[in-house]
Design a protein around this motif. Structure first.
Motif, PDB file in Angstrom:
ATOM      1  N   GLY A 242       0.717  -1.322  -0.052  1.00 52.94           N
ATOM      2  CA  GLY A 242      -0.031   0.036  -0.071  1.00 52.94           C
ATOM      3  C   GLY A 242       0.780   1.404   0.076  1.00 52.94           C
ATOM      4  O   GLY A 242       0.460   2.198  -0.950  1.00 52.94           O
ATOM      5  N   ILE A 243       1.872   1.278   0.900  1.00 51.66           N
ATOM      6  CA  ILE A 243       2.834   2.497   0.924  1.00 51.66           C
ATOM      7  C   ILE A 243       3.606   2.680  -0.293  1.00 51.66           C
ATOM      8  O   ILE A 243       4.096   3.675  -0.815  1.00 51.66           O
ATOM      9  N   ALA A 244       3.983   1.472  -0.883  1.00 49.43           N
ATOM     10  CA  ALA A 244       4.486   1.288  -2.183  1.00 49.43           C
ATOM     11  C   ALA A 244       3.601   2.112  -3.222  1.00 49.43           C
ATOM     12  O   ALA A 244       4.027   2.785  -4.197  1.00 49.43           O
ATOM     13  N   ALA A 245       2.481   1.881  -3.342  1.00 51.47           N
ATOM     14  CA  ALA A 245       1.564   2.445  -4.228  1.00 51.47           C
ATOM     15  C   ALA A 245       1.141   3.858  -4.064  1.00 51.47           C
ATOM     16  O   ALA A 245       1.358   4.687  -5.127  1.00 51.47           O
ATOM     17  N   LEU A 246       1.424   4.247  -2.838  1.00 54.03           N
ATOM     18  CA  LEU A 246       1.155   5.573  -2.422  1.00 54.03           C
ATOM     19  C   LEU A 246       2.414   6.411  -2.867  1.00 54.03           C
ATOM     20  O   LEU A 246       2.258   7.547  -3.366  1.00 54.03           O
ATOM     21  N   GLY A 247       3.590   5.849  -2.616  1.00 51.23           N
ATOM     22  CA  GLY A 247       4.599   6.645  -2.829  1.00 51.23           C
ATOM     23  C   GLY A 247       4.986   6.848  -4.421  1.00 51.23           C
ATOM     24  O   GLY A 247       5.289   7.633  -5.059  1.00 51.23           O
ATOM     25  N   LEU A 248       4.469   5.717  -5.096  1.00 48.67           N
ATOM     26  CA  LEU A 248       4.629   5.860  -6.520  1.00 48.67           C
ATOM     27  C   LEU A 248       3.617   7.019  -7.173  1.00 48.67           C
ATOM     28  O   LEU A 248       3.989   7.598  -8.164  1.00 48.67           O
ATOM     29  N   PHE A 249       2.445   7.048  -6.474  1.00 48.24           N
ATOM     30  CA  PHE A 249       1.554   8.157  -6.912  1.00 48.24           C
ATOM     31  C   PHE A 249       2.323   9.365  -6.533  1.00 48.24           C
ATOM     32  O   PHE A 249       2.024  10.117  -7.566  1.00 48.24           O
ATOM     33  N   VAL A 250       2.915   9.590  -5.371  1.00 50.33           N
ATOM     34  CA  VAL A 250       3.343  11.049  -5.058  1.00 50.33           C
ATOM     35  C   VAL A 250       4.540  11.140  -6.077  1.00 50.33           C
ATOM     36  O   VAL A 250       4.976  12.401  -6.416  1.00 50.33           O
ATOM     37  N   SER A 251       5.190  10.226  -6.767  1.00 55.67           N
ATOM     38  CA  SER A 251       6.537  10.351  -7.294  1.00 55.67           C
ATOM     39  C   SER A 251       6.059  10.985  -8.839  1.00 55.67           C
ATOM     40  O   SER A 251       6.910  11.618  -9.553  1.00 55.67           O
ATOM     41  N   THR A 252       4.852  10.651  -9.211  1.00 53.56           N
ATOM     42  CA  THR A 252       4.263  11.274 -10.321  1.00 53.56           C
ATOM     43  C   THR A 252       3.858  12.537 -10.386  1.00 53.56           C
ATOM     44  O   THR A 252       3.508  12.989 -11.421  1.00 53.56           O
ATOM     45  N   LEU A 253       3.762  13.207  -9.140  1.00 52.40           N
ATOM     46  CA  LEU A 253       3.179  14.495  -8.873  1.00 52.40           C
ATOM     47  C   LEU A 253       4.473  15.726  -9.223  1.00 52.40           C
ATOM     48  O   LEU A 253       3.822  16.670  -9.186  1.00 52.40           O
ATOM     49  N   THR A 254       5.595  15.081  -9.022  1.00 46.43           N
ATOM     50  CA  THR A 254       6.640  16.246  -8.928  1.00 46.43           C
ATOM     51  C   THR A 254       8.021  15.668  -9.921  1.00 46.43           C
ATOM     52  O   THR A 254       7.702  14.370 -10.058  1.00 46.43           O
ATOM     53  N   ALA A 317      -6.839  -2.418  -1.453  1.00 49.00           N
ATOM     54  CA  ALA A 317      -7.477  -1.200  -1.538  1.00 49.00           C
ATOM     55  C   ALA A 317      -6.825  -0.020  -1.970  1.00 49.00           C
ATOM     56  O   ALA A 317      -6.892   0.938  -2.843  1.00 49.00           O
ATOM     57  N   TYR A 318      -5.538  -0.073  -1.175  1.00 47.19           N
ATOM     58  CA  TYR A 318      -4.704   1.252  -1.456  1.00 47.19           C
ATOM     59  C   TYR A 318      -3.900   1.137  -2.747  1.00 47.19           C
ATOM     60  O   TYR A 318      -3.649   2.080  -3.330  1.00 47.19           O
ATOM     61  N   VAL A 319      -3.422  -0.067  -2.862  1.00 51.07           N
ATOM     62  CA  VAL A 319      -2.836  -0.488  -4.344  1.00 51.07           C
ATOM     63  C   VAL A 319      -3.887  -0.031  -5.512  1.00 51.07           C
ATOM     64  O   VAL A 319      -3.437   0.641  -6.459  1.00 51.07           O
ATOM     65  N   ALA A 320      -5.276  -0.516  -5.342  1.00 49.00           N
ATOM     66  CA  ALA A 320      -6.001  -0.099  -6.374  1.00 49.00           C
ATOM     67  C   ALA A 320      -6.248   1.331  -6.501  1.00 49.00           C
ATOM     68  O   ALA A 320      -6.251   1.941  -7.731  1.00 49.00           O
ATOM     69  N   VAL A 321      -6.554   2.155  -5.386  1.00 52.28           N
ATOM     70  CA  VAL A 321      -6.709   3.404  -5.440  1.00 52.28           C
ATOM     71  C   VAL A 321      -5.550   4.322  -5.876  1.00 52.28           C
ATOM     72  O   VAL A 321      -5.687   5.046  -6.822  1.00 52.28           O
ATOM     73  N   PHE A 322      -4.500   4.192  -5.336  1.00 51.50           N
ATOM     74  CA  PHE A 322      -3.294   5.077  -5.599  1.00 51.50           C
ATOM     75  C   PHE A 322      -2.535   4.623  -6.722  1.00 51.50           C
ATOM     76  O   PHE A 322      -1.707   5.313  -7.412  1.00 51.50           O
ATOM     77  N   GLY A 323      -2.551   3.323  -7.132  1.00 50.02           N
ATOM     78  CA  GLY A 323      -2.144   2.708  -8.329  1.00 50.02           C
ATOM     79  C   GLY A 323      -2.760   3.417  -9.533  1.00 50.02           C
ATOM     80  O   GLY A 323      -2.213   3.620 -10.483  1.00 50.02           O
ATOM     81  N   SER A 324      -4.244   3.223  -9.567  1.00 49.29           N
ATOM     82  CA  SER A 324      -4.963   4.053 -10.438  1.00 49.29           C
ATOM     83  C   SER A 324      -4.690   5.405 -10.539  1.00 49.29           C
ATOM     84  O   SER A 324      -4.707   6.065 -11.680  1.00 49.29           O
ATOM     85  N   ALA A 325      -4.515   5.932  -9.318  1.00 51.82           N
ATOM     86  CA  ALA A 325      -4.258   7.614  -9.323  1.00 51.82           C
ATOM     87  C   ALA A 325      -2.796   7.905 -10.197  1.00 51.82           C
ATOM     88  O   ALA A 325      -2.780   8.830 -10.981  1.00 51.82           O
ATOM     89  N   ALA A 326      -2.070   7.055  -9.643  1.00 53.01           N
ATOM     90  CA  ALA A 326      -0.505   7.059 -10.303  1.00 53.01           C
ATOM     91  C   ALA A 326      -0.651   6.862 -11.863  1.00 53.01           C
ATOM     92  O   ALA A 326      -0.059   7.432 -12.851  1.00 53.01           O
ATOM     93  N   TRP A 327      -1.288   5.784 -12.346  1.00 51.75           N
ATOM     94  CA  TRP A 327      -1.724   5.589 -13.744  1.00 51.75           C
ATOM     95  C   TRP A 327      -2.273   6.727 -14.419  1.00 51.75           C
ATOM     96  O   TRP A 327      -1.961   7.076 -15.621  1.00 51.75           O
ATOM     97  N   ALA A 328      -3.397   7.384 -13.813  1.00 52.66           N
ATOM     98  CA  ALA A 328      -4.027   8.195 -14.429  1.00 52.66           C
ATOM     99  C   ALA A 328      -3.255   9.677 -14.654  1.00 52.66           C
ATOM    100  O   ALA A 328      -3.148  10.240 -15.672  1.00 52.66           O
ATOM    101  N   ARG A 329      -2.517  10.026 -13.646  1.00 53.02           N
ATOM    102  CA  ARG A 329      -1.624  11.086 -13.657  1.00 53.02           C
ATOM    103  C   ARG A 329      -0.413  10.800 -14.617  1.00 53.02           C
ATOM    104  O   ARG A 329      -0.020  11.617 -15.528  1.00 53.02           O
ATOM    105  N   PHE A 330       0.277   9.652 -14.628  1.00 55.99           N
ATOM    106  CA  PHE A 330       1.443   9.360 -15.429  1.00 55.99           C
ATOM    107  C   PHE A 330       1.104   9.413 -16.765  1.00 55.99           C
ATOM    108  O   PHE A 330       1.911   9.785 -17.661  1.00 55.99           O
ATOM    109  N   THR A 331       0.007   8.666 -17.373  1.00 52.61           N
ATOM    110  CA  THR A 331      -0.345   8.590 -18.642  1.00 52.61           C
ATOM    111  C   THR A 331      -0.597   9.858 -19.271  1.00 52.61           C
ATOM    112  O   THR A 331      -0.693  10.169 -20.526  1.00 52.61           O
ATOM    113  N   SER A 332      -1.157  10.670 -18.451  1.00 49.77           N
ATOM    114  CA  SER A 332      -1.472  12.113 -19.018  1.00 49.77           C
ATOM    115  C   SER A 332      -0.387  13.153 -18.719  1.00 49.77           C
ATOM    116  O   SER A 332      -0.764  14.375 -19.102  1.00 49.77           O
TER     117      SER A 332
END
Length: 337
Positions: A242-254, A317-332
């Motif tokens: 879960g924290i790995a997915a959260l960290g990956l999402f944060v990594s796509t933001l900056t 659940a954390y992987v699904a939510v933040f993994g999807s958020a990371a994908w949406a951010r990174f692909t756009s």
């Protein structure tokens, strides 16, 4: 070894206008154009289209495996990663030595047998050092290490200017993101096993080994206890997904690796504080660290699975939510670096 140099190890061909297909030279065709690769069909360079799907599918698989191998090499060749694994492996040794010194005069852990869970059993059986070390590192050390690796996954590439060149290859942003997350998960498992292996070695050197007394009061064989220790290590690694997915999402933001790592580690600390405030007990079951120590139920006889499954479900659940958020951010995301 630079990030760009590490990518040459992927073994998936060139990254120019055409992509070299491994094994295709034997059929007289050496390159597949980008259009053929993207569509999954088309010619193979010899004017035939009947083998287009197979020829395009093979490079895609090779690119995916090559990306994953490249990310593993890049991650585990960094001095920072090796230093993190070294520090994690040193924690069980320090715990074992401290307990050995404290009990050298015949005393007990904590001065009166009231030490933390698992710690009081270490002097009787060194295998308990594995459980004690995982319980000690899971709340802070392990998630912080994972946060550093996950936070740097995308932001570090952006900061160093290599992300744009990675996307030149016909791998696609989705597969690149999946490769980075898979490499982060590999680090989660490696970090957990480093703690467990170090604890087992220190426990065997400093304390006796033998049959294991479970939390339920029953005794199981040493081999059974060793298998449960391995299962506990796997569950601890799964608790970090879960924290790995959260960290990956944060990594796509900056575009700053340092900022992404600091933010991820800061979130870990903040959530841990929130999870320790009794007035917020209503939200505790939804915080990713709430069920982390449920692995202790593996030492019951029979094993109590309810909280273990709750923990795995929450991490999923954390992987699904933040993994999807990371994908949406990174692909756009507009990659300009």
């Amino acid at each position: 070894m630079s990030r760009a140099d590490a990518r040459t190890d992927s073994g998936a061909g060139t990254t120019g206008a055409g992509t070299t297909v491994p094994g295709a030279t034997e059929a007289g065709a050496t390159e597949v154009g980008p259009a053929a690769t993207d569509s999954g069909a088309g010619t193979t360079g010899i004017g035939t289209t009947g083998v287009g799907t197979s020829a395009a599918g093979t490079p895609r698989l090779l690119w995916s495996l090559g990306l994953f191998r490249s990310e593993l090499v890049t991650t585990f060749r960094r001095w920072r990663t090796l230093a993190l694994l070294g520090v994690l492996a040193a924690v069980p040794v320090l715990i074992g030595v401290a307990i050995r010194i404290e009990t050298s005069d015949g005393g007990s852990v904590g001065g009166g047998g009231q030490g933390p869970a698992f710690f009081t059993q270490i002097t009787n059986n060194g295998l308990f050092l594995v459980f004690a070390a995982l319980a000690a590192t899971l709340p802070v050390f392990l998630p912080m290490a994972v946060g550093v690796v996950a936070g740097d996954a995308v932001a570090g590439e952006t900061n160093s200017g290599t992300l744009r060149y990675l996307l030149v290859a016909p791998a696609g942003r989705t597969r690149l993101l999946l490769a980075k997350y898979a490499a982060t998960l590999a680090f989660c498992l490696a970090a957990t096993l480093a703690v467990a292996a170090s604890a087992l070695a220190a426990g065997a050197l400093l304390f006796p080994l033998g049959d294991v007394t479970t939390i339920s009061g029953t005794r199981i064989s040493f081999m059974d206890g060793l298998l449960r220790a391995l299962l506990v290590a796997v569950l601890v690694a799964a608790s970090l997904t879960g924290i790995a997915a959260l960290g990956l999402f944060v990594s796509t933001l900056t575009g700053s690796g340092v900022a992404a790592m600091a933010t991820t580690v800061g979130l870990v600390i903040t959530v841990q504080i929130l999870n320790s405030i009794p007035q917020l007990d209503a939200v505790h079951p939804y915080l990713f660290p709430h069920h982390w120590l449920s692995f202790a139920d593996v030492l019951r006889e029979p094993v109590y699975w309810d909280d273990v499954l709750r923990n795995l479900g929450l991490q999923g659940a954390y992987v699904a939510v933040f993994g999807s958020a990371a994908w949406a951010r990174f692909t756009s995301k507009d990659i300009t670096a």
